[in-house]
Design a protein around this motif. Structure first.
Motif, PDB file in Angstrom:
ATOM      1  N   LEU A 176      -7.385  -0.446  -3.912  1.00 44.68           N
ATOM      2  CA  LEU A 176      -7.872   0.287  -5.081  1.00 44.68           C
ATOM      3  C   LEU A 176      -7.907   1.788  -4.810  1.00 44.68           C
ATOM      4  O   LEU A 176      -7.552   2.589  -5.673  1.00 44.68           O
ATOM      5  N   ASP A 177      -8.307   2.173  -3.610  1.00 44.84           N
ATOM      6  CA  ASP A 177      -8.321   3.593  -3.251  1.00 44.84           C
ATOM      7  C   ASP A 177      -6.913   4.176  -3.118  1.00 44.84           C
ATOM      8  O   ASP A 177      -6.723   5.379  -3.260  1.00 44.84           O
ATOM      9  N   SER A 178      -5.937   3.330  -2.868  1.00 46.12           N
ATOM     10  CA  SER A 178      -4.544   3.786  -2.771  1.00 46.12           C
ATOM     11  C   SER A 178      -3.916   4.009  -4.139  1.00 46.12           C
ATOM     12  O   SER A 178      -2.842   4.590  -4.242  1.00 46.12           O
ATOM     13  N   GLY A 179      -4.575   3.506  -5.195  1.00 48.58           N
ATOM     14  CA  GLY A 179      -4.051   3.731  -6.535  1.00 48.58           C
ATOM     15  C   GLY A 179      -3.896   2.490  -7.385  1.00 48.58           C
ATOM     16  O   GLY A 179      -3.485   2.586  -8.542  1.00 48.58           O
ATOM     17  N   ALA A 180      -4.208   1.313  -6.832  1.00 49.08           N
ATOM     18  CA  ALA A 180      -4.142   0.096  -7.644  1.00 49.08           C
ATOM     19  C   ALA A 180      -5.250   0.130  -8.692  1.00 49.08           C
ATOM     20  O   ALA A 180      -6.301   0.728  -8.480  1.00 49.08           O
ATOM     21  N   ASP A 181      -4.993  -0.520  -9.826  1.00 50.41           N
ATOM     22  CA  ASP A 181      -5.966  -0.560 -10.912  1.00 50.41           C
ATOM     23  C   ASP A 181      -6.805  -1.829 -10.891  1.00 50.41           C
ATOM     24  O   ASP A 181      -7.902  -1.859 -11.455  1.00 50.41           O
TER      25      ASP A 181
ATOM     26  N   LEU B   4       0.816  -1.223   0.000  1.00 48.37           N
ATOM     27  CA  LEU B   4       0.000   0.000   0.000  1.00 48.37           C
ATOM     28  C   LEU B   4       0.848   1.273   0.000  1.00 48.37           C
ATOM     29  O   LEU B   4       0.616   2.162  -0.833  1.00 48.37           O
ATOM     30  N   PRO B   5       1.838   1.398   0.888  1.00 48.37           N
ATOM     31  CA  PRO B   5       2.667   2.602   0.825  1.00 48.37           C
ATOM     32  C   PRO B   5       3.456   2.695  -0.485  1.00 48.37           C
ATOM     33  O   PRO B   5       3.669   3.793  -1.013  1.00 48.37           O
ATOM     34  N   ALA B   6       3.881   1.552  -1.017  1.00 52.04           N
ATOM     35  CA  ALA B   6       4.610   1.566  -2.288  1.00 52.04           C
ATOM     36  C   ALA B   6       3.707   2.060  -3.415  1.00 52.04           C
ATOM     37  O   ALA B   6       4.131   2.862  -4.257  1.00 52.04           O
TER      38      ALA B   6
ATOM     39  N   ILE C  88      -1.167  -0.877 -11.991  1.00 51.36           N
ATOM     40  CA  ILE C  88      -0.727  -1.692 -10.858  1.00 51.36           C
ATOM     41  C   ILE C  88      -1.838  -2.693 -10.547  1.00 51.36           C
ATOM     42  O   ILE C  88      -2.986  -2.307 -10.302  1.00 51.36           O
ATOM     43  N   ILE C  89      -1.475  -3.969 -10.565  1.00 52.49           N
ATOM     44  CA  ILE C  89      -2.403  -5.038 -10.214  1.00 52.49           C
ATOM     45  C   ILE C  89      -1.909  -5.654  -8.915  1.00 52.49           C
ATOM     46  O   ILE C  89      -0.774  -6.133  -8.841  1.00 52.49           O
ATOM     47  N   VAL C  90      -2.754  -5.637  -7.896  1.00 48.93           N
ATOM     48  CA  VAL C  90      -2.396  -6.221  -6.610  1.00 48.93           C
ATOM     49  C   VAL C  90      -2.621  -7.726  -6.673  1.00 48.93           C
ATOM     50  O   VAL C  90      -3.651  -8.187  -7.171  1.00 48.93           O
ATOM     51  N   LEU C  91      -1.639  -8.474  -6.174  1.00 45.14           N
ATOM     52  CA  LEU C  91      -1.733  -9.924  -6.020  1.00 45.14           C
ATOM     53  C   LEU C  91      -1.587 -10.198  -4.531  1.00 45.14           C
ATOM     54  O   LEU C  91      -0.513  -9.997  -3.971  1.00 45.14           O
ATOM     55  N   SER C  92      -2.655 -10.636  -3.877  1.00 43.84           N
ATOM     56  CA  SER C  92      -2.601 -10.763  -2.427  1.00 43.84           C
ATOM     57  C   SER C  92      -3.447 -11.927  -1.927  1.00 43.84           C
ATOM     58  O   SER C  92      -4.460 -12.267  -2.532  1.00 43.84           O
ATOM     59  N   VAL C  93      -3.020 -12.512  -0.803  1.00 39.94           N
ATOM     60  CA  VAL C  93      -3.824 -13.545  -0.151  1.00 39.94           C
ATOM     61  C   VAL C  93      -4.986 -12.918   0.621  1.00 39.94           C
ATOM     62  O   VAL C  93      -5.926 -13.592   0.987  1.00 39.94           O
TER      63      VAL C  93
END
Length: 167
Positions: A95-100, A65-67, A79-84
């Motif tokens: 998504l609100d932090s800027g991920a697409d 998130l900070p990154a 940016i696509i987040v990959l997370s458990v």
């Protein structure tokens, strides 16, 4: 003109996952670089200029998130987040932090490839045309590629965004 492969920056500290994702994306003709934390991701994004960033959230040093927030201060790269972490509030926060986009682990490599292609399509102009030729200058907006007299020209993210707006 040889088409430039799409550059994917994979940011995750899980070595086995990185090896699997890297190989799967390479089989789909993506060029993949791997870093293990958010600090490395920011540095690599400056120098390597990826077309897409795949970002885990839980990492040492600097988390996802900070990154993402730091990257968004100067970059429009998808940016696509990959997370458990599959809870709705985590997805919303990312998504609100800027991920697409957000993909919950485990995921299929074909779906990941489709999400990368979808993210790149959103970058392209609304018309179908993404390649332009102006004399000896070739521009491919979908691949973030610029060549003059057939030689690739590397642009910073800001320079690329300016060029994209002008085209």
């Amino acid at each position: 003109m040889t088409q430039k492969p799409v550059r994917v920056l994979l940011v995750d500290d899980e070595a086995d996952l990185c090896a699997t994702v890297r190989r799967g994306l390479q089989l789909q003709s993506y060029e993949v670089e791997v870093v293990a934390d958010g600090q490395e991701a920011i540095a690599k994004a400056h120098t390597w200029e990826p077309d897409v960033i795949l970002m885990d959230l839980a990492m040492p040093k600097l988390g996802g998130l900070p990154a993402i927030k730091q990257l968004r201060a100067w970059s429009t790269v998808p940016i696509i987040v990959l997370s458990v972490m599959g809870e709705e509030d985590e997805k919303v926060r990312a998504l609100d932090s800027g991920a697409d986009d957000y993909l919950t682990k485990p995921f299929g490599i074909q779906e990941l490839g489709a999400r990368i292609r979808a993210a790149l399509r959103r970058l392209a102009p609304s018309s179908e045309q993404t390649e332009f030729q102006f004399g000896n200058v070739t521009i491919d907006l979908a691949r973030r590629f610029l060549a003059v007299d057939g030689a690739e020209v590397h642009l910073t993210p800001t320079e690329y965004e300016l060029l994209r707006q002008l085209v």
